[in-house]
Design a protein around this motif. Structure first.
Motif, short mmCIF file in Angstrom:
data_model
loop_
_atom_site.label_atom_id
_atom_site.label_comp_id
_atom_site.label_asym_id
_atom_site.label_seq_id
_atom_site.Cartn_x
_atom_site.Cartn_y
_atom_site.Cartn_z
N SER A 21 0.77 -1.05 0.12
CA SER A 21 -0.07 -0.01 -0.09
C SER A 21 0.65 1.46 -0.12
O SER A 21 0.51 2.20 -0.58
CB SER A 21 -0.93 -0.16 1.04
N ARG A 22 2.03 1.16 0.52
CA ARG A 22 2.98 2.45 0.68
C ARG A 22 3.74 2.47 -0.66
O ARG A 22 3.99 3.72 -1.05
CB ARG A 22 3.91 2.16 1.69
N LEU A 23 3.85 1.54 -1.46
CA LEU A 23 4.49 1.46 -2.78
C LEU A 23 3.57 1.81 -3.99
O LEU A 23 3.82 1.81 -5.05
CB LEU A 23 5.20 -0.07 -2.90
N MET A 24 2.27 1.82 -3.51
CA MET A 24 1.38 1.96 -4.87
C MET A 24 1.70 3.44 -5.51
O MET A 24 1.85 4.23 -4.86
CB MET A 24 -0.27 1.89 -4.24
N PRO A 25 1.54 3.21 -6.87
CA PRO A 25 1.68 4.33 -7.55
C PRO A 25 0.43 5.18 -7.48
O PRO A 25 -0.76 4.95 -7.08
CB PRO A 25 1.54 3.59 -9.07
N ARG A 26 0.87 6.71 -7.73
CA ARG A 26 -0.65 7.64 -7.76
C ARG A 26 -1.41 7.31 -8.90
O ARG A 26 -1.02 6.62 -9.86
CB ARG A 26 0.21 9.15 -7.94
N PRO A 27 -2.82 7.61 -8.74
CA PRO A 27 -3.72 7.16 -9.54
C PRO A 27 -3.56 7.71 -10.79
O PRO A 27 -4.01 7.13 -12.02
CB PRO A 27 -5.05 8.08 -8.97
N ASP A 28 -2.85 8.74 -11.29
CA ASP A 28 -2.47 9.10 -12.55
C ASP A 28 -1.10 8.76 -13.10
O ASP A 28 -0.94 9.00 -14.32
CB ASP A 28 -2.80 10.52 -12.92
N ALA A 29 -0.49 7.84 -12.70
CA ALA A 29 0.82 7.18 -12.89
C ALA A 29 0.69 6.52 -14.28
O ALA A 29 -0.58 5.97 -14.35
CB ALA A 29 1.46 6.21 -11.87
N PRO A 30 1.61 6.35 -15.20
CA PRO A 30 1.36 5.49 -16.45
C PRO A 30 1.25 4.18 -16.27
O PRO A 30 1.26 3.63 -15.14
CB PRO A 30 2.94 5.99 -16.85
N GLN A 31 0.51 3.74 -17.19
CA GLN A 31 -0.06 2.54 -17.32
C GLN A 31 1.06 1.29 -17.06
O GLN A 31 1.01 0.50 -16.25
CB GLN A 31 -0.55 1.92 -18.56
N GLN A 32 2.29 1.78 -17.48
CA GLN A 32 3.49 0.65 -17.59
C GLN A 32 3.77 0.71 -16.05
O GLN A 32 4.11 -0.34 -15.50
CB GLN A 32 4.71 1.00 -18.29
N THR A 33 3.75 1.81 -15.16
CA THR A 33 4.01 1.71 -13.73
C THR A 33 3.29 1.04 -13.16
O THR A 33 3.51 0.36 -12.21
CB THR A 33 3.94 3.24 -13.28
N TRP A 34 1.73 0.94 -13.36
CA TRP A 34 0.82 0.50 -12.69
C TRP A 34 1.05 -1.30 -13.15
O TRP A 34 1.01 -2.10 -12.02
CB TRP A 34 -0.72 0.85 -13.12
N LEU A 35 1.32 -1.56 -14.39
CA LEU A 35 1.75 -3.01 -14.81
C LEU A 35 2.59 -3.56 -13.92
O LEU A 35 2.56 -4.66 -13.42
CB LEU A 35 1.85 -2.79 -16.46
N ALA A 36 3.69 -2.74 -13.79
CA ALA A 36 5.08 -3.26 -13.02
C ALA A 36 4.46 -3.56 -11.42
O ALA A 36 4.87 -4.37 -10.92
CB ALA A 36 6.14 -2.27 -13.01
N TYR A 37 3.84 -2.52 -10.96
CA TYR A 37 3.39 -2.51 -9.51
C TYR A 37 2.50 -4.06 -9.48
O TYR A 37 2.69 -4.52 -8.63
CB TYR A 37 2.31 -1.47 -9.15
N TYR A 38 1.40 -4.09 -10.35
CA TYR A 38 0.59 -5.52 -10.32
C TYR A 38 1.45 -6.62 -10.25
O TYR A 38 1.19 -7.55 -9.71
CB TYR A 38 -0.68 -5.34 -11.20
N ARG A 39 2.40 -6.70 -11.30
CA ARG A 39 3.11 -7.85 -11.44
C ARG A 39 4.11 -7.92 -10.13
O ARG A 39 4.22 -9.10 -9.55
CB ARG A 39 4.34 -7.70 -12.67
N ARG A 40 4.76 -7.13 -9.76
CA ARG A 40 5.46 -7.15 -8.40
C ARG A 40 4.57 -7.59 -7.26
O ARG A 40 5.12 -8.55 -6.38
CB ARG A 40 6.46 -5.76 -8.25
N SER A 41 3.48 -6.95 -7.10
CA SER A 41 2.72 -7.09 -6.02
C SER A 41 2.17 -8.65 -5.89
O SER A 41 2.10 -9.40 -4.96
CB SER A 41 1.35 -6.45 -6.22
#
Length: 79
Positions: A21-41
């Motif tokens: 939850s502390r590492l979650m990207p900001r809502p308007d972060a690029p899609q690639q950032t979110w994709l990397a976050y979901y994979r790592r999570s």
């Protein structure tokens, strides 16, 4: 993305939740950032499921959820 030791060293479901939850990207972060976050999570939750056996099924739910989010994001990028 700055994945800190807390995520890499999480030993329980609660520790994983807190770190991610502390590492979650900001809502308007690029899609690639979110994709990397979901994979790592998904990887963090999968690893923790093997350690925190009392929460195995719940932790695997979270791993699957994050993996499915990444897959859906990948599919929408291909469309």
């Amino acid at each position: 993305m700055d994945w800190n030791k807390a995520a890499d060293n999480a030993q329980t479901l609660m520790q994983a939740h807190e770190a991610l939850s502390r590492l979650m990207p900001r809502p308007d972060a690029p899609q690639q950032t979110w994709l990397a976050y979901y994979r790592r999570s998904a990887a963090v939750y999968t690893r923790v499921a093997e350690i925190d056996r009392g929460h195995f099924h719940e932790t695997m739910f979270w791993a699957t959820r994050e993996r499915e989010k990444a897959e859906a994001m990948e599919q929408s990028a291909l469309a």
